[in-house]
Design an enzyme around this catalytic site. Structure first.
Site, PDB file in Angstrom:
ATOM      1  N   HIS A 196     -21.415   4.866  16.906  1.00  0.00           N
ATOM      2  CA  HIS A 196     -21.213   5.633  18.147  1.00  0.00           C
ATOM      3  C   HIS A 196     -22.551   5.963  18.800  1.00  0.00           C
ATOM      4  O   HIS A 196     -22.686   5.893  20.021  1.00  0.00           O
ATOM      5  CB  HIS A 196     -20.472   6.948  17.846  1.00  0.00           C
ATOM      6  CG  HIS A 196     -19.103   6.775  17.269  1.00  0.00           C
ATOM      7  ND1 HIS A 196     -18.794   7.174  15.995  1.00  0.00           N
ATOM      8  CD2 HIS A 196     -17.959   6.262  17.785  1.00  0.00           C
ATOM      9  CE1 HIS A 196     -17.517   6.921  15.753  1.00  0.00           C
ATOM     10  NE2 HIS A 196     -16.984   6.363  16.813  1.00  0.00           N
TER      11      HIS A 196
ATOM     12  N   GLY B 154     -17.582  -0.716  21.752  1.00  0.00           N
ATOM     13  CA  GLY B 154     -18.245  -1.468  20.683  1.00  0.00           C
ATOM     14  C   GLY B 154     -17.571  -2.812  20.431  1.00  0.00           C
ATOM     15  O   GLY B 154     -16.347  -2.923  20.468  1.00  0.00           O
TER      16      GLY B 154
ATOM     17  N   GLN C 219      -1.997   6.162  20.115  1.00  0.00           N
ATOM     18  CA  GLN C 219      -2.414   4.854  19.605  1.00  0.00           C
ATOM     19  C   GLN C 219      -2.216   4.718  18.098  1.00  0.00           C
ATOM     20  O   GLN C 219      -2.592   3.712  17.509  1.00  0.00           O
ATOM     21  CB  GLN C 219      -3.865   4.557  19.993  1.00  0.00           C
ATOM     22  CG  GLN C 219      -4.910   5.400  19.283  1.00  0.00           C
ATOM     23  CD  GLN C 219      -6.300   5.175  19.871  1.00  0.00           C
ATOM     24  OE1 GLN C 219      -6.592   5.564  21.002  1.00  0.00           O
ATOM     25  NE2 GLN C 219      -7.166   4.539  19.108  1.00  0.00           N
TER      26      GLN C 219
HETATM   27  P1  AMP Z   1     -13.654   5.052  17.553  1.00  0.00           P
HETATM   28  O1  AMP Z   1     -14.192   6.451  17.502  1.00  0.00           O
HETATM   29  O2  AMP Z   1     -13.520   4.406  16.227  1.00  0.00           O
HETATM   30  O3  AMP Z   1     -12.439   4.936  18.436  1.00  0.00           O
HETATM   31  O4  AMP Z   1     -14.772   4.211  18.294  1.00  0.00           O
HETATM   32  C1  AMP Z   1     -15.293   4.583  19.531  1.00  0.00           C
HETATM   33  C2  AMP Z   1     -16.135   3.464  20.063  1.00  0.00           C
HETATM   34  O5  AMP Z   1     -17.200   3.204  19.154  1.00  0.00           O
HETATM   35  C3  AMP Z   1     -15.351   2.149  20.210  1.00  0.00           C
HETATM   36  O6  AMP Z   1     -15.747   1.510  21.417  1.00  0.00           O
HETATM   37  C4  AMP Z   1     -15.796   1.360  19.004  1.00  0.00           C
HETATM   38  O7  AMP Z   1     -15.742  -0.032  19.200  1.00  0.00           O
HETATM   39  C5  AMP Z   1     -17.230   1.822  18.860  1.00  0.00           C
HETATM   40  N1  AMP Z   1     -17.693   1.599  17.495  1.00  0.00           N
HETATM   41  C6  AMP Z   1     -17.095   2.007  16.344  1.00  0.00           C
HETATM   42  N2  AMP Z   1     -17.779   1.560  15.264  1.00  0.00           N
HETATM   43  C7  AMP Z   1     -18.826   0.857  15.746  1.00  0.00           C
HETATM   44  C8  AMP Z   1     -19.891   0.121  15.152  1.00  0.00           C
HETATM   45  N3  AMP Z   1     -20.014   0.023  13.831  1.00  0.00           N
HETATM   46  N4  AMP Z   1     -20.776  -0.492  15.966  1.00  0.00           N
HETATM   47  C9  AMP Z   1     -20.658  -0.421  17.314  1.00  0.00           C
HETATM   48  N5  AMP Z   1     -19.673   0.257  17.936  1.00  0.00           N
HETATM   49  C10 AMP Z   1     -18.772   0.870  17.174  1.00  0.00           C
END
Ligand code: AMP
Length: 283
Positions: free
Chosen positions: A37, A147, A61
């Site tokens: 993040h 991401g 979701q």
């Molecule tokens: P989440 O909180 O898991 O919904 O993720 C929020 C954002 O962070 C999303 O766009 C994910 O793709 C991105 N994200 C989560 N893990 C990673 C990572 N290891 N590297 C890059 N982006 C990430």
């Protein structure tokens, strides 16, 4: 750093920033923030004068029996990370703020949401696109950052923005990994020590794919077979899917010619973990 729990206060803060001529950047998250993040926040800070991180564990979701209740919510630690990373506004609404009544209007991207994670998580992407559309309407960012780790999500969001002429740019940032290659994820905390060690095999399988492609192998069946062999070395890993697909349509392909997405989803103990790489044989 300002923290807004309501749509009204978030909008007021954005209005002030926009009045100063700032470029507005949004990083949508579900919290339990980690270096993945932070890399998105850093990309946003570079490009935007006013950076918003939304923290919202979005109920729509999650499917029945998924980890909505047990999803980690370390509020204070998340605030510290945001403050340190230079975030201007955290938008952390309660579910009742985002969904005050039964939702009758959904945003649904067709076709692209059917394969890969769409198969085992029916309704997941509909929840993601709907909440992202709502967040885009609430803060009206110039740029939103996602991401590559969630490759299908990134492709689906891009398509929603294009199809609905939403006036913002989508930036996709590279996957951040642990030293052993495991993609950093909030769900990695569900793993015990042994499972965490075994989880490195997910990346090993993906590396195998890259290696084979670099060696000129283009038959996806052959590559997937080798990737399976690696994951099967760990009995704790239950493969949900290994797919090599066209990176635009997400349709399965027999041979790699140009751009493709190799994506893996597994179950490892209590966690469902995903990873992927983009392949481009013309590069
Ligand atoms: P989440 O909180 O898991 O919904 O993720 C929020 C954002 O962070 C999303 O766009 C994910 O793709 C991105 N994200 C989560 N893990 C990673 C990572 N290891 N590297 C890059 N982006 C990430």
């Amino acid at each position: 750093m300002e923290v807004a729990e309501t749509i009204e206060t978030a909008r007021a803060a954005v209005k002030t920033a926009r009045g100063k001529g700032e470029i507005i950047g949004l990083v949508p998250t579900m919290g339990a923030l980690h270096i993945g993040h932070v890399s998105l926040i850093e990309a946003a800070v570079k490009k935007c004068g006013f950076v918003i991180v939304s923290i919202f564990v979005n109920p729509t979701q999650f499917g029945p029996g998924e980890d909505f209740e047990k999803y980690p919510r370390p509020v204070e630690a998340d605030m510290d990370i945001c403050r340190e990373a230079g975030v201007n506004l955290v938008f952390a609404p309660k579910p009742g703020q985002m969904y005050p009544c039964e939702i009758l209007t959904w945003v649904n991207v067709e076709k692209l949401t059917e394969p890969l994670c769409g198969k085992s998580r029916p309704g997941h992407f509909r929840g993601v696109t709907t909440v992202c559309a709502k967040l885009f309407n609430i803060v009206q960012p110039d740029i939103a950052f996602f991401g590559q780790k969630d490759a299908q999500q990134a492709i689906v969001i891009r398509r929603m923005v294009a199809d609905l002429n939403m006036p913002l740019e989508i930036v996709i940032c590279p996957t951040i990994r642990e030293p052993d290659g495991l993609a950093v994820s909030s769900r990695n905390q569900y793993l015990d020590r042994q499972q965490r060690q075994d989880a490195a095999y997910i990346y090993k399988s993906i590396e195998k794919c890259r290696e084979m492609v670099n060696a000129g192998k283009i038959e996806t069946r052959e590559i997937i077979e080798e990737m399976k062999k690696i994951l099967r070395q760990k009995s704790s890993i239950k493969i949900e899917y290994i797919s090599i697909v066209d990176s635009d349509t997400l349709e399965a392909i027999d041979r790699i010619a140009g751009k493709a997405l190799a994506a893996v989803a597994v179950r490892l103990g209590p966690a469902r973990l995903i990873d992927n790489i983009m392949i481009d044989t013309k590069k």
